[in-house]
Design a protein around this motif. Structure first.
Motif, PDB file in Angstrom:
ATOM      1  N   SER A 121     -30.196  -2.615 -12.113  1.00  0.00           N
ATOM      2  CA  SER A 121     -31.335  -3.535 -11.715  1.00  0.00           C
ATOM      3  C   SER A 121     -31.237  -4.956 -11.630  1.00  0.00           C
ATOM      4  O   SER A 121     -32.226  -5.611 -11.111  1.00  0.00           O
ATOM      5  N   THR A 122     -30.274  -5.330 -12.272  1.00  0.00           N
ATOM      6  CA  THR A 122     -29.989  -6.944 -12.343  1.00  0.00           C
ATOM      7  C   THR A 122     -28.689  -7.396 -11.692  1.00  0.00           C
ATOM      8  O   THR A 122     -27.683  -6.354 -11.654  1.00  0.00           O
ATOM      9  N   SER A 123     -28.334  -8.466 -11.512  1.00  0.00           N
ATOM     10  CA  SER A 123     -26.985  -8.947 -11.053  1.00  0.00           C
ATOM     11  C   SER A 123     -26.395  -9.247 -12.045  1.00  0.00           C
ATOM     12  O   SER A 123     -25.077  -9.548 -11.854  1.00  0.00           O
ATOM     13  N   SER A 124     -26.570  -9.512 -13.275  1.00  0.00           N
ATOM     14  CA  SER A 124     -25.627 -10.003 -14.270  1.00  0.00           C
ATOM     15  C   SER A 124     -26.326  -9.468 -15.686  1.00  0.00           C
ATOM     16  O   SER A 124     -27.641  -9.051 -15.574  1.00  0.00           O
ATOM     17  N   PRO A 125     -25.779  -9.433 -16.876  1.00  0.00           N
ATOM     18  CA  PRO A 125     -26.393  -8.990 -17.929  1.00  0.00           C
ATOM     19  C   PRO A 125     -27.622  -9.917 -18.514  1.00  0.00           C
ATOM     20  O   PRO A 125     -27.586 -11.003 -18.481  1.00  0.00           O
ATOM     21  N   VAL A 126     -28.483  -9.207 -18.867  1.00  0.00           N
ATOM     22  CA  VAL A 126     -29.840  -9.720 -19.553  1.00  0.00           C
ATOM     23  C   VAL A 126     -30.582  -8.957 -20.297  1.00  0.00           C
ATOM     24  O   VAL A 126     -30.294  -7.620 -20.426  1.00  0.00           O
ATOM     25  N   ASN A 127     -30.976  -9.493 -21.398  1.00  0.00           N
ATOM     26  CA  ASN A 127     -31.830  -8.708 -22.356  1.00  0.00           C
ATOM     27  C   ASN A 127     -32.897  -8.251 -21.482  1.00  0.00           C
ATOM     28  O   ASN A 127     -33.722  -8.783 -21.081  1.00  0.00           O
ATOM     29  N   TYR A 157     -33.054  -5.081  -3.567  1.00  0.00           N
ATOM     30  CA  TYR A 157     -31.848  -5.460  -2.730  1.00  0.00           C
ATOM     31  C   TYR A 157     -31.151  -3.858  -2.839  1.00  0.00           C
ATOM     32  O   TYR A 157     -31.607  -2.916  -3.605  1.00  0.00           O
ATOM     33  N   PRO A 158     -30.378  -3.686  -1.664  1.00  0.00           N
ATOM     34  CA  PRO A 158     -29.719  -2.301  -1.504  1.00  0.00           C
ATOM     35  C   PRO A 158     -28.973  -1.725  -2.646  1.00  0.00           C
ATOM     36  O   PRO A 158     -28.754  -0.573  -2.929  1.00  0.00           O
ATOM     37  N   TRP A 159     -28.551  -2.730  -3.511  1.00  0.00           N
ATOM     38  CA  TRP A 159     -27.719  -2.212  -4.627  1.00  0.00           C
ATOM     39  C   TRP A 159     -28.752  -1.918  -5.889  1.00  0.00           C
ATOM     40  O   TRP A 159     -28.168  -1.567  -6.834  1.00  0.00           O
TER      41      TRP A 159
ATOM     42  N   THR B  33     -33.260 -12.221  -9.819  1.00  0.00           N
ATOM     43  CA  THR B  33     -33.431 -12.707  -8.409  1.00  0.00           C
ATOM     44  C   THR B  33     -32.061 -13.133  -7.509  1.00  0.00           C
ATOM     45  O   THR B  33     -32.414 -13.472  -6.473  1.00  0.00           O
ATOM     46  N   ASN B  34     -31.102 -12.932  -8.210  1.00  0.00           N
ATOM     47  CA  ASN B  34     -29.673 -13.135  -7.481  1.00  0.00           C
ATOM     48  C   ASN B  34     -29.580 -12.163  -6.530  1.00  0.00           C
ATOM     49  O   ASN B  34     -29.535 -10.740  -6.932  1.00  0.00           O
ATOM     50  N   PRO B  35     -29.448 -12.336  -5.145  1.00  0.00           N
ATOM     51  CA  PRO B  35     -29.285 -11.132  -4.446  1.00  0.00           C
ATOM     52  C   PRO B  35     -27.959 -10.416  -4.306  1.00  0.00           C
ATOM     53  O   PRO B  35     -27.945  -9.388  -3.592  1.00  0.00           O
ATOM     54  N   GLU B  36     -26.944 -11.243  -4.725  1.00  0.00           N
ATOM     55  CA  GLU B  36     -25.710 -10.675  -4.971  1.00  0.00           C
ATOM     56  C   GLU B  36     -25.500  -9.514  -5.748  1.00  0.00           C
ATOM     57  O   GLU B  36     -25.945  -9.567  -7.100  1.00  0.00           O
TER      58      GLU B  36
END
Lengths: 296, 46
Positions: A121-127, A157-159, B33-36
């Motif tokens: 559900s996120t684009s990069s690691p986050v707590n 987003y689709p992913w 919020t990053n759409p990538e």
């Protein structure tokens, strides 16, 4: 459908929660996760929005801690949360056992292990924080899957996944152990065997018809009827009248008994024992049940 | 032994000896919020 599942709440977008002019949606996973726990733990009697929970914390800067949102649950909604963090951190086995007994949990972790899965559900690691509502399959301490309400899983987003979703239990454990207690810029993690969590109260049982607690509690049983038959579920254990039949259950389906009582003895049976559900409004005669195991 | 003798290894994230009571979650807004999509090494598993 299980009755004590919350309505899913997405934390985003940013303006989903505006307090004092600050857009806090993406910073409020803890508040939205706790809001869903309150919803589920009260059977929907209280269903605050995540933003309302956030507002009650009085904190409009950055992310929130479990203790902050647990205090809101207790002080504003009467939902006592067992906070297991820091030196009091719990194990995944403990968490599984509580979930198995019907308690709801919020679990902190890092999204890092989810990034290569479809539960991301996120684009990069986050707590992050998710509500874990229930588990199924596997063993008492090692379930197969958990029903996870990830407030960021809104398919924006689709992913991005759409919650709620059944996560494999190994992913819940990896999520929890990857939590970075000193922030995302510090590589240290809490590690395997640790789970930062808050647990809601044990499920309330509406004892009726002189019902008493089952042992184990709950007593996970299965409907056990001959081929071609359905088990009657009655609103009271004291009458065989068709007017009190509220449901009919197929062989092999799960019946979670929370109470047992002595009621009417059906013709041809030697037993007057009936098992009741959590609400005290559904009763099945002992002859139609077989013990499955599980409970406390 | 050298690193070359163990090619199929990766850095181990150090675990914390003493755990703090309070950890803030949801602090990095950009992660949401990053759409990538994340740069996955493998196709998503399910």
């Amino acid at each position: 459908m299980t009755k004590n599942r919350p309505h899913y709440q997405a934390q985003g977008p940013a303006d989903n929660c505006v307090i004092n002019g600050r857009e806090l949606g993406w910073l409020s996973c803890s508040a939205y996760g706790m809001a869903m726990l309150i919803d589920a733990s009260t059977f929907g009697a209280d269903y605050p929005s995540g933003c309302t929970v956030r507002r009650h914390t009085g904190d409009t800067a950055g992310g929130l801690t479990i203790r902050q949102v647990a205090a809101v649950a207790r002080d504003h909604y009467g939902v006592t949360i067992e906070v297991r963090t820091g030196s009091n951190v719990c194990t995944p086995q403990y968490a599984a056992r509580q979930l198995r007994a019907g308690r709801k949990a919020v679990v902190q972790g890092s999204t890092r292990p989810t990034l290569s899965t479809t539960w991301r559900s996120t684009s990069s690691p986050v707590n992050h924080l998710v509500e874990v509502n229930e588990v199924r399959g596997g063993t008492l301490y090692e379930p197969d899957e958990a029903l996870v309400y990830d407030p960021a899983a809104d398919n924006r987003y689709p992913w991005v996944d759409q919650g709620p979703s059944w996560w494999p239990w190994w992913l819940v454990k990896q999520f929890a152990s990857a939590l970075q207690p000193y922030g995302e810029d510090d590589r240290r993690i809490v590690g395997i065997g640790h789970m930062y969590a808050g647990f809601g109260p044990a499920p309330h049982v509406n004892f009726a018809w002189k019902g008493t607690r089952t042992t184990p509690f709950p007593d996970r049983q299965r409907i056990n009827v001959p081929r071609g038959k359905l088990a009657n579920v009655r609103s009271r254990p004291t009458s065989m009248s068709p007017s009190y039949i509220v449901d009919r259950r197929a062989d092999g389906t799960l019946f979670e008994a929370y109470q047992v009582t002595h009621g009417i003895r059906p013709a041809g049976s030697t037993s007057d024992r009936w098992y009741g559900d959590q609400t005290g409004r559904q009763w099945v005669h002992a002859s139609n049940l077989i013990a499955k195991g599980g409970g406390e | 032994m050298t690193e070359q003798e163990h090619p199929d290894t990766e850095d181990h994230d150090p675990e914390v000896a003493e755990l703090p009571d309070d950890v803030r979650s949801g602090h990095l807004e950009a992660a949401y919020t990053n759409p990538e999509p994340p740069a996955a090494e493998q196709p998503p598993e399910r």
